[in-house]
Scaffold this motif. Structure first.
Motif, PDB file in Angstrom:
ATOM      1  N   SER A   1       1.132  -0.901  -0.414  1.00 50.70           N
ATOM      2  CA  SER A   1      -0.033  -0.177   0.306  1.00 50.70           C
ATOM      3  C   SER A   1       0.335   1.771   0.605  1.00 50.70           C
ATOM      4  O   SER A   1       0.209   2.074  -0.643  1.00 50.70           O
ATOM      5  N   LEU A   2       1.970   1.366   0.286  1.00 51.55           N
ATOM      6  CA  LEU A   2       2.794   2.455   0.498  1.00 51.55           C
ATOM      7  C   LEU A   2       3.206   2.632  -0.796  1.00 51.55           C
ATOM      8  O   LEU A   2       3.479   3.977  -0.800  1.00 51.55           O
ATOM      9  N   ALA A   3       3.820   1.580  -1.754  1.00 52.25           N
ATOM     10  CA  ALA A   3       4.123   2.004  -3.083  1.00 52.25           C
ATOM     11  C   ALA A   3       3.239   2.454  -4.053  1.00 52.25           C
ATOM     12  O   ALA A   3       3.401   3.500  -4.471  1.00 52.25           O
ATOM     13  N   MET A   4       1.790   2.843  -2.943  1.00 55.44           N
ATOM     14  CA  MET A   4       0.792   3.568  -4.393  1.00 55.44           C
ATOM     15  C   MET A   4       0.790   4.623  -2.936  1.00 55.44           C
ATOM     16  O   MET A   4      -0.327   5.259  -3.133  1.00 55.44           O
ATOM     17  N   THR A   5       0.877   4.574  -2.000  1.00 51.52           N
ATOM     18  CA  THR A   5       1.010   6.303  -0.823  1.00 51.52           C
ATOM     19  C   THR A   5       2.297   6.987  -1.886  1.00 51.52           C
ATOM     20  O   THR A   5       3.332   7.132  -2.108  1.00 51.52           O
ATOM     21  N   HIS A   6       1.566   8.072  -2.123  1.00 49.20           N
ATOM     22  CA  HIS A   6       2.387   9.413  -2.912  1.00 49.20           C
ATOM     23  C   HIS A   6       3.251   9.808  -2.657  1.00 49.20           C
ATOM     24  O   HIS A   6       4.575  10.353  -2.676  1.00 49.20           O
ATOM     25  N   ASN A   7       3.090  10.116  -0.809  1.00 46.08           N
ATOM     26  CA  ASN A   7       3.659  11.759  -0.032  1.00 46.08           C
ATOM     27  C   ASN A   7       4.681  10.656   0.262  1.00 46.08           C
ATOM     28  O   ASN A   7       4.911   9.630   0.764  1.00 46.08           O
TER      29      ASN A   7
ATOM     30  N   THR B   1       7.497  -0.934  -4.567  1.00 47.94           N
ATOM     31  CA  THR B   1       8.025  -2.069  -6.265  1.00 47.94           C
ATOM     32  C   THR B   1       7.905  -0.469  -7.136  1.00 47.94           C
ATOM     33  O   THR B   1       7.074   0.826  -6.420  1.00 47.94           O
ATOM     34  N   GLN B   2       8.514  -0.632  -8.186  1.00 45.56           N
ATOM     35  CA  GLN B   2       8.865   0.760  -8.861  1.00 45.56           C
ATOM     36  C   GLN B   2       6.950  -0.019 -10.304  1.00 45.56           C
ATOM     37  O   GLN B   2       7.363   1.369 -11.145  1.00 45.56           O
ATOM     38  N   ASN B   3       6.310  -0.605 -10.267  1.00 46.89           N
ATOM     39  CA  ASN B   3       6.008  -0.624 -11.279  1.00 46.89           C
ATOM     40  C   ASN B   3       3.801   0.268 -11.296  1.00 46.89           C
ATOM     41  O   ASN B   3       3.096  -0.282 -11.161  1.00 46.89           O
TER      42      ASN B   3
END
Ligand SMILES: Cc1ncc(COP(=O)(O)O)c(C=O)c1O
Length: 396
Positions: free
Chosen positions: A146-152, A164-166
């Motif tokens: 989920s952190l990989a999709m959290t932007h800040n 992930t870089q994906n």
């Protein structure tokens, strides 16, 4: 108290790691939309444990339901069917669109999001380098998926080597920027329909409609993260109802069980079939005690018309604060839906929040310049008037 810890607040600050900055007030109990400190001072709670306590504190029906279940059965593995879990799963299917008919129960929001990521990956096993599109400013949790999709970057920076870089980040509200990132590897788009932690940014109506169409046309999953917007917070049971769309999966948590740790990822039978037994699970998910708490929450929301109250009180607060913004130059913008309200200032808000606390209202910040108002959905007319009075008096 010892020399090292002159009071309980500093002692807790020490033992609780340095991940939290403690407030200088010791709350000992709550009732409805109110909290009480050790000296008997009464506060209006406009945090609700970060949008968790939608039914209010210490609701007698909630206490009774949890007590009764506590005496019957606290824990049994999800492999054993139990009435209280069945009742909850059936109700979740009933209050969501027919296509969202199956649920995975977890223990938190981030786990609900992780489950949705895995669902999207499992449904796209053929793709060699599956990608997800999330949004700038998004908050989806703090575990590594989920952190990989959290932007800040504030949340991400030390952990970048394991993220992930994906995941690609599009601009919130800008369909063109989504189209530019979309490619044959894209498997899902994750969105908060009202970005919460970022400071309460509701998604534009047409944008969400276009997003739905784009996902359908390209056969990718639209996953709505309703961890914060769910269970009446925005003046509808779920945020997607404002937009007349049906997502492919949704993530829930926070208010679902009134403070008992629980999360849920709801999707279709067709998608869940693409995951195999054992590919996802969690020990505590769907434990009977949590299910009893969640059933009580659903009863109370319905019986006390809390979704309607959130819509009504939210409208009142928003229109009042919009008016205030016209007179008060230091307010940059007022945003929100239902009782999920953000007021962005031209100055830092730390001292304003402190002043509100002195006037016996707890407010919540988002970043440095935004105040959030997220009261329990049972907040009444006189409590709303008091909150508005305090908002008007922050600069006096
Ligand atoms: C939209 C959203 N998703 C996910 C999460 C993570 O939930 P939890 O803190 O229960 O893991 C949050 C928490 O604030 C959230 O607001």
């Amino acid at each position: 108290m010892s020399k090292k810890f002159p009071d309980l607040i500093s002692a807790e600050q020490y033992f609780h790691s340095k991940l939290f900055q403690k407030k200088d007030v010791r709350i000992v109990r709550g009732k409805g939309a109110l909290l009480y400190d050790e000296n008997g001072n009464e506060y209006i709670d406009c945090e609700a444990g970060h949008a968790v306590v939608n039914i209010g504190h210490s609701h007698p029906k909630y206490i009774e339901a949890v007590k009764q279940q506590l005496e019957k059965l606290v824990m049994i593995s999800p492999s054993y069917p139990v009435d209280v879990r069945y009742k909850l799963l059936k109700r979740l299917a009933e209050i969501t669109p027919p296509s969202l008919n199956q649920t995975f129960l977890s223990n938190s929001g981030t786990e609900a999001v992780e489950a949705a990521i895995k669902l999207a990956l499992a449904a796209n096993r053929d793709k060699k380098k599956p990608e997800i599109i999330a949004f700038k400013r998004a908050f989806h949790g703090r575990t590594l998926g989920s952190l990989a999709m959290t932007h800040n970057m504030k949340y991400r920076k030390p952990f970048l080597p394991w993220l992930t870089q994906n995941v690609k980040f599009a601009s919130f509200g800008d369909i063109q920027s989504v189209k530019e990132l979309l490619n044959k590897n894209t498997i899902a788009i994750f969105i908060e329909l009202v970005q919460g932690e970022a400071g309460v940014y509701p998604a534009p109506y047409d944008f969400v409609k276009e997003l739905r169409e784009l996902c359908t046309e390209n056969d990718i999953l639209l996953v709505v993260d309703e961890v914060q917007t769910g269970f009446g917070r925005t003046g509808k049971m779920f945020g997607f109802e404002h937009y007349g769309i049906i997502p492919d999966a949704m993530c829930l948590a926070k208010a679902i069980a009134g403070g008992f740790p629980m999360g849920a990822m709801i999707s279709s039978e067709e998608l869940f079939e693409r995951m195999l037994v054992g590919e996802h699970n969690t020990t505590y998910g769907g434990n009977p005690l949590g299910c009893a708490a969640a059933n009580a929450v659903l009863d109370i929301i319905k019986e006390e018309k809390l979704v309607e109250n959130a819509a009504r009180q939210g409208k009142k607060i928003l229109s009042n604060l919009h008016q205030l913004a016209e007179e008060e130059r230091l307010i940059r913008e007022v945003r929100g839906k239902g009782l999920m309200i953000g007021v962005e200032y031209r100055i830092k808000v730390k001292d304003l929040i402190r002043k509100a606390q002195e006037m016996k209202v707890f407010l919540l910040n988002a970043g440095l310049t935004i105040i959030r108002i997220l009261p329990p959905l049972i907040i009444n007319d006189s409590q709303v008037s008091k909150v508005l009075e305090v908002m008007h008096n922050l600069f006096l």
